[in-house]
Design a protein around this motif. Sequence first.
Motif, short mmCIF file in Angstrom:
data_model
loop_
_atom_site.label_atom_id
_atom_site.label_comp_id
_atom_site.label_asym_id
_atom_site.label_seq_id
_atom_site.Cartn_x
_atom_site.Cartn_y
_atom_site.Cartn_z
N ARG A 236 35.62 -25.72 -0.12
CA ARG A 236 34.77 -25.64 1.07
C ARG A 236 34.45 -24.19 1.41
O ARG A 236 33.32 -23.84 1.73
CB ARG A 236 35.47 -26.32 2.25
CG ARG A 236 34.63 -26.30 3.51
CD ARG A 236 35.31 -27.08 4.60
NE ARG A 236 34.42 -27.17 5.75
CZ ARG A 236 34.81 -27.11 6.99
NH1 ARG A 236 36.09 -27.00 7.28
NH2 ARG A 236 33.96 -27.18 7.96
N LEU A 237 35.48 -23.33 1.36
CA LEU A 237 35.26 -21.92 1.66
C LEU A 237 34.30 -21.30 0.66
O LEU A 237 33.40 -20.53 1.05
CB LEU A 237 36.59 -21.16 1.68
CG LEU A 237 36.51 -19.69 2.04
CD1 LEU A 237 35.95 -19.50 3.45
CD2 LEU A 237 37.88 -19.04 1.93
N THR A 238 34.45 -21.64 -0.60
CA THR A 238 33.54 -21.12 -1.62
C THR A 238 32.11 -21.54 -1.34
O THR A 238 31.18 -20.73 -1.42
CB THR A 238 33.98 -21.61 -3.02
OG1 THR A 238 35.31 -21.17 -3.26
CG2 THR A 238 33.05 -21.10 -4.10
N LEU B 251 32.69 -21.80 10.93
CA LEU B 251 33.22 -22.70 9.91
C LEU B 251 34.05 -21.94 8.88
O LEU B 251 35.10 -22.41 8.44
CB LEU B 251 32.08 -23.46 9.22
CG LEU B 251 31.37 -24.52 10.05
CD1 LEU B 251 30.14 -25.04 9.33
CD2 LEU B 251 32.32 -25.66 10.39
N ILE B 252 33.58 -20.77 8.50
CA ILE B 252 34.32 -19.94 7.55
C ILE B 252 35.66 -19.53 8.15
O ILE B 252 36.71 -19.62 7.50
CB ILE B 252 33.49 -18.72 7.11
CG1 ILE B 252 32.32 -19.17 6.22
CG2 ILE B 252 34.35 -17.67 6.40
CD1 ILE B 252 31.29 -18.08 5.93
N ALA B 253 35.65 -19.10 9.41
CA ALA B 253 36.90 -18.68 10.07
C ALA B 253 37.87 -19.85 10.17
O ALA B 253 39.08 -19.69 9.92
CB ALA B 253 36.59 -18.11 11.45
N ALA B 254 37.38 -21.03 10.53
CA ALA B 254 38.25 -22.21 10.66
C ALA B 254 38.82 -22.61 9.30
O ALA B 254 40.00 -22.96 9.20
CB ALA B 254 37.46 -23.37 11.27
N THR B 255 38.01 -22.51 8.27
CA THR B 255 38.48 -22.86 6.92
C THR B 255 39.54 -21.87 6.46
O THR B 255 40.56 -22.27 5.89
CB THR B 255 37.29 -22.91 5.93
OG1 THR B 255 36.33 -23.84 6.42
CG2 THR B 255 37.74 -23.31 4.55
#
Length: 106
Positions: free
Chosen positions: A30-32, A50-54
């Motif tokens: 997901r992060l990728t 979303l990136i920070a949460a992931t």
Amino acid sequence: MTTQVQPDERNWLDELRTALTHDFEVQTVRLTQLTADTGDPGEAHTQDALIAATRQNLNQISDALRRIAEGRYGTCERCAAPIPRERLEVLPHARFCVPCQQKRAG
């Protein structure tokens, strides 16, 4: 502090380790995807969130896996009391027992 693990707990920990490892792999993918997606510039703030949460999820999973490997999983980091299994089933990354978590939260 290392805790002794009973055979039934060992099975549960093995299953949990497997589930956490799978979650880690899913979150990594997901992060990728999130970091590769250029998306709509107007949605950049949403993508950043979303990136920070992931990344936070990945850190929590990684920390839980490390505690399992070190034999510290399920022990409160503040008071060293056992964290109830019910809490760990809901929050597998929990580092504190409920009373200590409430003190931290203020």
